[in-house]
Design a protein around this motif. Structure first.
Motif, PDB file in Angstrom:
ATOM      1  N   ALA A  70       2.167   3.301   5.702  1.00 56.14           N
ATOM      2  CA  ALA A  70       1.114   3.227   6.368  1.00 56.14           C
ATOM      3  C   ALA A  70       0.316   4.858   6.927  1.00 56.14           C
ATOM      4  CB  ALA A  70       1.158   2.408   7.639  1.00 56.14           C
ATOM      5  N   ASP A 181      -9.451   2.192   5.693  1.00 55.37           N
ATOM      6  CA  ASP A 181      -9.349   1.350   4.624  1.00 55.37           C
ATOM      7  C   ASP A 181      -8.051   1.480   3.867  1.00 55.37           C
ATOM      8  OD1 ASP A 181     -11.583   0.492   5.424  1.00 55.37           O
ATOM      9  OD2 ASP A 181     -12.806   1.266   3.795  1.00 55.37           O
ATOM     10  N   SER A 184      -5.115   0.088   6.074  1.00 56.44           N
ATOM     11  CA  SER A 184      -5.165  -1.522   6.045  1.00 56.44           C
ATOM     12  C   SER A 184      -4.609  -2.076   4.686  1.00 56.44           C
ATOM     13  CB  SER A 184      -6.645  -1.891   6.059  1.00 56.44           C
ATOM     14  OG  SER A 184      -6.649  -3.255   6.212  1.00 56.44           O
ATOM     15  N   LEU A 185      -4.908  -1.404   3.682  1.00 52.26           N
ATOM     16  CA  LEU A 185      -4.474  -1.954   2.311  1.00 52.26           C
ATOM     17  C   LEU A 185      -2.805  -1.652   2.243  1.00 52.26           C
ATOM     18  CD1 LEU A 185      -5.600  -3.540   0.002  1.00 52.26           C
ATOM     19  CD2 LEU A 185      -6.014  -1.544  -1.070  1.00 52.26           C
ATOM     20  N   GLU A 187      -0.841  -1.572   4.397  1.00 53.70           N
ATOM     21  CA  GLU A 187       0.044  -2.211   5.300  1.00 53.70           C
ATOM     22  C   GLU A 187       0.225  -3.801   4.735  1.00 53.70           C
ATOM     23  OE1 GLU A 187      -0.339  -0.309   9.862  1.00 53.70           O
ATOM     24  OE2 GLU A 187      -1.955  -1.627   9.058  1.00 53.70           O
ATOM     25  N   ASP A 188      -0.552  -4.253   4.194  1.00 50.98           N
ATOM     26  CA  ASP A 188      -0.851  -5.564   3.554  1.00 50.98           C
ATOM     27  C   ASP A 188       0.476  -5.827   2.662  1.00 50.98           C
ATOM     28  OD1 ASP A 188      -0.954  -7.991   2.153  1.00 50.98           O
ATOM     29  OD2 ASP A 188      -3.059  -7.528   1.415  1.00 50.98           O
ATOM     30  N   PRO A 189       1.496  -6.505   3.358  1.00 44.21           N
ATOM     31  CA  PRO A 189       2.834  -6.938   2.508  1.00 44.21           C
ATOM     32  C   PRO A 189       2.734  -7.237   0.991  1.00 44.21           C
ATOM     33  CG  PRO A 189       2.637  -8.413   3.958  1.00 44.21           C
ATOM     34  CD  PRO A 189       1.198  -7.295   4.368  1.00 44.21           C
ATOM     35  N   THR A 190       1.540  -7.496   0.727  1.00 41.05           N
ATOM     36  CA  THR A 190       1.290  -8.133  -0.865  1.00 41.05           C
ATOM     37  C   THR A 190       0.742  -7.147  -1.588  1.00 41.05           C
ATOM     38  OG1 THR A 190      -1.131  -9.000  -0.323  1.00 41.05           O
ATOM     39  CG2 THR A 190       0.629 -10.383   0.033  1.00 41.05           C
ATOM     40  N   TYR A 191       0.337  -5.990  -0.943  1.00 43.45           N
ATOM     41  CA  TYR A 191      -0.255  -5.075  -1.685  1.00 43.45           C
ATOM     42  C   TYR A 191       0.596  -4.450  -2.902  1.00 43.45           C
ATOM     43  CZ  TYR A 191      -3.091  -1.017  -3.480  1.00 43.45           C
ATOM     44  OH  TYR A 191      -3.377   0.173  -4.388  1.00 43.45           O
ATOM     45  N   ARG A 194       1.018  -6.542  -5.945  1.00 43.60           N
ATOM     46  CA  ARG A 194       0.255  -6.358  -6.725  1.00 43.60           C
ATOM     47  C   ARG A 194      -0.070  -5.160  -7.582  1.00 43.60           C
ATOM     48  NH1 ARG A 194      -2.661  -8.103  -2.121  1.00 43.60           N
ATOM     49  NH2 ARG A 194      -4.084  -6.239  -2.360  1.00 43.60           N
TER      50      ARG A 194
END
Length: 446
Positions: A70, A181, A184-185, A187-191, A194
């Motif tokens: 982050a 932006d 935010s991405l 910090e997304d645990p799925t990012y 992916r």
């Protein structure tokens, strides 16, 4: 002749240029642009070329490490670095100049990848290069984006400072003060998951050639594509030259076609479709649209065709000849080289479609042949003149009838559970229901 009284300024503003440069590209594609630069340098340093799908250790000395959180993004490599002359004259320009010499077999075409990527991510940027120019040296390019945008002293230039050399020649790019932006991405645990999958897929070629890519300390393993091989099934592998581009095509069965083609029961992680690679970089993966052959050279994709995978690798010393878009996330369908390749890609695709139609005549015989195969990695597929598929044995024709009707899904699942398998396919529920009703009311053999 009219007298010129003034000249109207046509220079773009920095803010406008940066907005246009970054607005139509995703953060993931920006990260891939930076990795592309590292891999281009690794190919150049090693002397190897991404012209074939093979497995060796040509890129084993090289690594690319990505760290995201982050607060910070960082990418670091040991792929040779940028020397001071190239940094001064080429590496930080917006677009390639006519006299600039491209790295052979690169995927960097327009000279905007690094700038576009860092401007997309955050405000505080540091580019540090350690290089060997008759002695190890290093420089840093610090960029405060918000200050650079309003600086009118040297409008488009960046400052190069002396830096302490790293242990290996290479480049480290760090971006701090990340934009909202980006945070935010990240910090997304799925990012991260992916992104990890995207790296495994898009860089399967350099990974198979020994390159190490790590994401937050975890090494990326190349995505594997395995083809079925037997006396009945043999994948196609052929190559040819076209206008300065080498094209290699590999195509065949990677899994048995589905017996149930209900669109509600798509297979997870289905690799079926066409993969398009340019100088070793995947630009289309498992494509089932008219960007490749589907719906143009052959019928539109249907789940009946699952189990077929094709790989086409375009390679050239001149990346401008490659049929890829600026984001390297799709193909340039107007490319003459690509259009001619489509004709050759369509042939094995049509043969597979024909096979999936023919196997309906005797599914049991087809399944027997499909189970008697060995799995061959894409790198080990032998060169061949064409795709080999079986003709399922002919059986005495039977009059058949198809039954199609809709029922409440909850009731259907209750019925399948009562039959002993709650995960039973809709097709099998229908067949077993029919057989039960037939046995109850007719009580003889069909």
């Amino acid at each position: 002749m009219p007298t010129t009284i003034r000249r109207a300024k046509a220079n773009p503003t920095k803010a406008f240029f940066v907005r246009m440069l970054t607005r139509d590209i995703s953060l993931t594609d920006c990260i891939l642009d930076l990795i592309d630069n590292s891999i281009d340098s690794a190919w150049s340093e090693s002397g190897a070329t991404p012209t074939e799908l093979i497995e060796d250790r040509a890129l084993a000395p090289y690594h690319v490490a990505i760290t995201i959180n982050a607060d910070t993004f960082q990418i670091s490599d040991n792929c040779g670095g940028i020397d001071l002359d190239d940094a001064t004259n080429y590496a930080f320009t917006f677009g390639r100049s006519d006299e600039e010499i491209d790295q052979a077999y690169s995927v960097g075409v327009y000279g905007i990848g690094m700038k576009r990527a860092v401007f997309k991510m955050g405000n505080a940027v540091s580019v540090v290069s350690t290089f060997d120019d008759e002695g190890i040296d290093a420089f840093e390019v610090p960029i405060n984006v918000s200050k650079w945008l309003v600086d009118k002293t040297d409008p488009w230039d960046f400052e190069l400072r002396q830096a302490t050399p790293a242990n290996e020649t290479g480049v480290t790019i760090t971006v701090g003060e990340l934009f909202d932006d980006t945070v935010s991405l990240f910090e997304d645990p799925t990012y991260v998951r992916r992104l990890h999958k995207a790296l495994a897929r898009d860089y399967m070629v350099p990974l198979m050639r020994g390159l190490t890519i790590s994401l937050n300390g975890e090494n990326v393993v190349a995505k594997t594509i395995n083809f079925a091989n037997s006396s009945a099934f043999e994948p196609l592998r052929r190559s040819y030259e076209d206008n300065g581009v080498r094209i290699e095509i590999i195509a065949g069965m990677t899994s048995s076609p589905p017996d149930d083609v209900s669109p509600t029961e798509e297979r997870e992680e289905d690799i079926s479709g066409w993969y398009v690679l340019c100088n070793g970089r995947v630009v289309l993966a498992a494509d089932r649209t008219d960007n490749t052959v589907w719906g143009s050279a052959v019928p539109k994709w249907h789940r009946q065709y699952a189990g077929f995978t094709g790989v086409v690798l375009f390679s050239s010393t001149d990346p401008m000849r490659l049929p890829m878009t600026t984001t390297k996330r799709s193909v340039d369908t107007s490319s003459a080289v690509y259009r001619r390749a489509i004709d050759k890609m369509a042939r094995p695709t049509k043969e597979w479609i024909g096979y999936t139609n023919a196997r309906k005549g005797d599914l049991e015989a087809a399944r027997v042949l499909e189970q008697k195969v060995t799995s061959v990695p894409v790198i080990s597929v032998a060169k061949s003149g064409g795709l080999k598929l079986p003709s399922p044995p002919k059986t005495k024709a039977r009059s058949v009838a198809n039954i199609a009707y809709s029922v409440d899904a909850t009731r259907l699942r209750k019925l399948s559970a009562a039959m002993g398998d709650a995960g039973m396919t809709y097709r099998d529920v229908g067949i077993q229901s029919f057989e039960y009703a037939y046995d109850s009311f007719v009580q003889d053999e069909a």
